[in-house]
Each structure stands twice: as C-alpha cells, then as structure tokens.
Design a protein around this motif. Sequence first.
Motif, mmCIF file in Angstrom:
data_model
loop_
_atom_site.group_PDB
_atom_site.id
_atom_site.type_symbol
_atom_site.label_atom_id
_atom_site.label_comp_id
_atom_site.label_asym_id
_atom_site.label_seq_id
_atom_site.Cartn_x
_atom_site.Cartn_y
_atom_site.Cartn_z
ATOM 1 N N THR A 107 0.855 -1.198 0.000
ATOM 2 C CA THR A 107 0.000 0.000 0.000
ATOM 3 C C THR A 107 0.884 1.238 0.000
ATOM 4 O OG1 THR A 107 -0.132 0.428 2.388
ATOM 5 C CG2 THR A 107 -1.558 -1.306 1.509
ATOM 6 N N SER A 108 0.257 2.393 -0.090
ATOM 7 C CA SER A 108 0.980 3.664 -0.003
ATOM 8 C C SER A 108 0.875 4.276 1.388
ATOM 9 C CB SER A 108 0.426 4.650 -1.047
ATOM 10 O OG SER A 108 -0.964 4.864 -0.826
ATOM 11 N N GLU A 109 0.307 3.516 2.328
ATOM 12 C CA GLU A 109 0.095 4.033 3.684
ATOM 13 C C GLU A 109 1.410 4.140 4.443
ATOM 14 O OE1 GLU A 109 -1.971 2.701 7.932
ATOM 15 O OE2 GLU A 109 -2.308 1.498 6.121
ATOM 16 N N VAL A 110 1.646 5.295 5.077
ATOM 17 C CA VAL A 110 2.812 5.513 5.932
ATOM 18 C C VAL A 110 2.326 5.996 7.288
ATOM 19 C CG1 VAL A 110 4.911 6.859 6.301
ATOM 20 C CG2 VAL A 110 4.351 6.049 4.007
ATOM 21 N N ARG A 111 2.810 5.339 8.352
ATOM 22 C CA ARG A 111 2.472 5.752 9.715
ATOM 23 C C ARG A 111 3.718 6.314 10.393
ATOM 24 N NH1 ARG A 111 0.215 0.685 9.928
ATOM 25 N NH2 ARG A 111 1.742 0.015 11.488
ATOM 26 N N ARG A 112 3.592 7.497 10.953
ATOM 27 C CA ARG A 112 4.691 8.127 11.690
ATOM 28 C C ARG A 112 4.317 8.176 13.170
ATOM 29 N NH1 ARG A 112 4.856 10.290 6.623
ATOM 30 N NH2 ARG A 112 6.946 10.626 5.734
ATOM 31 N N TYR A 113 5.227 7.741 14.012
ATOM 32 C CA TYR A 113 4.947 7.622 15.440
ATOM 33 C C TYR A 113 5.483 8.840 16.189
ATOM 34 C CZ TYR A 113 3.532 2.789 14.657
ATOM 35 O OH TYR A 113 2.880 1.668 14.231
ATOM 36 N N ASP A 114 4.616 9.484 16.971
ATOM 37 C CA ASP A 114 5.037 10.637 17.758
ATOM 38 C C ASP A 114 4.440 10.539 19.156
ATOM 39 O OD1 ASP A 114 2.374 12.050 17.871
ATOM 40 O OD2 ASP A 114 2.696 12.100 15.705
ATOM 41 N N GLY A 115 4.980 11.354 20.068
ATOM 42 C CA GLY A 115 4.554 11.297 21.454
ATOM 43 C C GLY A 115 3.106 11.664 21.669
ATOM 44 N N GLN A 116 2.601 12.605 20.893
ATOM 45 C CA GLN A 116 1.227 13.059 21.077
ATOM 46 C C GLN A 116 0.227 11.965 20.744
ATOM 47 O OE1 GLN A 116 0.312 16.633 18.926
ATOM 48 N NE2 GLN A 116 -1.784 16.779 19.706
ATOM 49 N N THR A 117 0.516 11.181 19.705
ATOM 50 C CA THR A 117 -0.426 10.158 19.251
ATOM 51 C C THR A 117 -0.142 8.790 19.862
ATOM 52 O OG1 THR A 117 -0.601 11.326 17.143
ATOM 53 C CG2 THR A 117 -1.444 9.081 17.206
ATOM 54 N N HIS A 118 1.136 8.473 20.076
ATOM 55 C CA HIS A 118 1.497 7.110 20.441
ATOM 56 C C HIS A 118 2.149 6.974 21.808
ATOM 57 C CE1 HIS A 118 1.290 7.122 15.978
ATOM 58 N NE2 HIS A 118 0.708 5.964 16.173
ATOM 59 N N GLY A 119 2.185 8.029 22.597
ATOM 60 C CA GLY A 119 2.621 7.908 23.973
ATOM 61 C C GLY A 119 4.047 8.340 24.226
ATOM 62 N N ALA A 120 4.431 8.294 25.508
ATOM 63 C CA ALA A 120 5.713 8.828 25.961
ATOM 64 C C ALA A 120 6.910 8.136 25.328
ATOM 65 C CB ALA A 120 5.805 8.724 27.482
ATOM 66 N N ALA A 121 6.783 6.869 24.961
ATOM 67 C CA ALA A 121 7.906 6.137 24.361
ATOM 68 C C ALA A 121 8.377 6.779 23.061
ATOM 69 C CB ALA A 121 7.521 4.683 24.106
ATOM 70 N N PHE A 122 7.503 7.550 22.427
ATOM 71 C CA PHE A 122 7.820 8.183 21.148
ATOM 72 C C PHE A 122 7.946 9.706 21.272
ATOM 73 C CE2 PHE A 122 5.612 4.235 20.256
ATOM 74 C CZ PHE A 122 6.456 3.633 19.348
ATOM 75 N N ASP A 123 8.023 10.208 22.489
ATOM 76 C CA ASP A 123 8.163 11.647 22.698
ATOM 77 C C ASP A 123 9.647 11.993 22.728
ATOM 78 O OD1 ASP A 123 7.999 14.286 23.319
ATOM 79 O OD2 ASP A 123 7.006 14.029 25.256
ATOM 80 N N TYR A 124 10.176 12.485 21.619
ATOM 81 C CA TYR A 124 11.593 12.787 21.490
ATOM 82 C C TYR A 124 11.896 14.275 21.644
ATOM 83 C CZ TYR A 124 11.599 8.146 19.247
ATOM 84 O OH TYR A 124 11.435 6.810 18.962
ATOM 85 N N GLY A 125 10.890 15.073 22.014
ATOM 86 C CA GLY A 125 11.090 16.511 22.101
ATOM 87 C C GLY A 125 10.881 17.192 20.761
ATOM 88 N N ASP A 126 11.328 18.430 20.664
ATOM 89 C CA ASP A 126 11.068 19.232 19.466
ATOM 90 C C ASP A 126 12.288 19.426 18.575
ATOM 91 O OD1 ASP A 126 8.377 19.669 20.243
ATOM 92 O OD2 ASP A 126 9.035 21.265 21.601
ATOM 93 N N THR A 127 13.492 19.263 19.136
ATOM 94 C CA THR A 127 14.707 19.492 18.355
ATOM 95 C C THR A 127 15.698 18.361 18.602
ATOM 96 O OG1 THR A 127 15.687 20.817 20.141
ATOM 97 C CG2 THR A 127 14.450 21.996 18.437
ATOM 98 N N ALA A 128 16.615 18.197 17.662
ATOM 99 C CA ALA A 128 17.663 17.188 17.813
ATOM 100 C C ALA A 128 18.534 17.529 19.015
ATOM 101 C CB ALA A 128 18.512 17.126 16.542
ATOM 102 N N ARG A 129 18.887 16.515 19.802
ATOM 103 C CA ARG A 129 19.655 16.785 21.011
ATOM 104 C C ARG A 129 20.386 15.539 21.476
ATOM 105 N NH1 ARG A 129 17.035 15.324 25.889
ATOM 106 N NH2 ARG A 129 15.074 14.216 25.532
ATOM 107 N N LEU A 130 21.257 15.729 22.455
ATOM 108 C CA LEU A 130 21.990 14.636 23.083
ATOM 109 C C LEU A 130 21.282 14.216 24.363
ATOM 110 C CD1 LEU A 130 24.540 12.833 23.596
ATOM 111 C CD2 LEU A 130 25.515 14.824 24.770
ATOM 112 N N MET A 131 21.128 12.904 24.541
ATOM 113 C CA MET A 131 20.671 12.351 25.809
ATOM 114 C C MET A 131 21.875 11.670 26.458
ATOM 115 S SD MET A 131 16.942 10.662 24.930
ATOM 116 C CE MET A 131 16.546 10.440 26.662
ATOM 117 N N PRO A 132 22.530 12.289 27.437
ATOM 118 C CA PRO A 132 23.653 11.650 28.126
ATOM 119 C C PRO A 132 23.189 10.373 28.830
ATOM 120 C CG PRO A 132 23.525 14.002 28.645
ATOM 121 C CD PRO A 132 22.241 13.628 27.965
ATOM 122 N N PRO A 133 24.104 9.471 29.165
ATOM 123 C CA PRO A 133 23.714 8.210 29.811
ATOM 124 C C PRO A 133 22.832 8.406 31.038
ATOM 125 C CG PRO A 133 26.009 8.113 29.160
ATOM 126 C CD PRO A 133 25.552 9.520 28.896
#
Length: 231
Positions: A107-133
């Motif tokens: 199909t031509s269907e594409v699903r994009r996962y984000d925090g608002q729709t799919h929960g905290a596991a997909f909440d990466y913030g708004d900009t590219a950044r470093l997550m230290p250990p």
Amino acid sequence: LAGICGQNRPPLEIIVVDDGSTDDSIAVIEEFARRFPNIRLLRNSINRGQHYSIQCALLAAQGDYIVWAASDDLLLPDFLERSVAVLKAHPSAGVCFSRLGVFVDGTSEVRRYDGQTHGAAFDYGDTARLMPPEELKESLSRHYIWMSGNTVLARRTALLEISGFESRLKWHADWFAYYVVALRYGACVIPETLALMRERRDTYSRTGMENPREQSRVLKSLFDAIKSPKY
C-alpha cells in the motif's frame, strides 16, 4: 539499495551480504555495483543466518559510523546527512536514532509515530539533542524509549567494543546492542522521520516473536545477558 545509494550524503561504503540466496538477488546487487563503485558484495556460499551476516558486515566495515539496513528498511534521502551531522556535533555519543516510521507492504500508507499520538515512548522533544547516559537511564526508569534499529547510526568502535551483536539474542540482538552503547556513551535523538520500515507478516523478527517456545528461550538469554559481567 536504491534508498541507500540515493543519500544526499553518499556513504563511504555499502556492504551487501548475500546469505546464500537462490533468486536473482546477486544479479540485482551486481547491477547496482556497476553504477555505484562504493558497493562491496560479500557472499555466503550457503545460508548462514542473519547474525552471521551482520557480524561479517560489521567486521568488514571501515567507516567511523555504521547503519544496519535490512531488506525491509528504507532510508530516506537525508538520513545520513542529518544523522552524521548530529553525531559529529556530539562526539561523545555512541548512537543517533530518529522517529519510527512504517510503510505497509503493498500500500501507499505511511504511519509516523510521535509522542502526542502514540505515547511517551515516542516523545523525542522538538529538536535534535543529546541524551547523556544519566538522562537516558532516568528516562527509562519512567517509561520506555523507542529506539528503532532501522533508524540508528552507530559509532563502529563502540559496537566493536562489545563484540557487535549477540547471536543468542536473535531478533532482539540489534536493539540490545544499540541500548548498551547508548547507556554507556549517550544517544543523540532526532525527532524527525528519516527512515521507514516495511510492515509485513513474515519478517524474521515477527516470525520469531510469534513462536512462543522460541521467544521464551530468547528472552531467557536476554535476561542472562543483562546479568552477565560483560554488561
């Protein structure tokens, strides 16, 4: 291969491992290699399995960064350009990952996962950044962070430091290795869709996870690995 060869930032090398295929794969790969001289073909004379092939490619690689792209993965044109730029801006980090995106087979269907729709596991913030250990560990104590293996760019030396991917972990070996590196060195996250994964029923990982006996055995190996001195 078309997605990899069509990157805005061309890769230094493209290592293709043919795992004893019996179809026209070799002909297709060789046709690409005639047009793209940075392609190197490694051939297993018989089917040796995914782990053997991944390790062969990792040991043959020479670049600073590696991407493991399975046959169901599609890298969008700016994947390398964006991922390398972020990792270079944070030289202490071991991996860079981006937002999960899925295209449904046939199909031509594409699903994009984000925090608002799919929960905290997909909440990466708004900009590219470093997550230290330390931040990554603290976040994981509250909720899972989805690091999809098909979106990961990893430092080759960091993967080699842990001897690459654990064969006993089967379809969990890639994400486990990437998390080990991320928890040691930190991870860069890009809240954009830079790669897509094809969704279909008969993938290596889905077939394995839907076999209760095999999945149980592999998960026991996963717990053993977590408890081992190596990790």
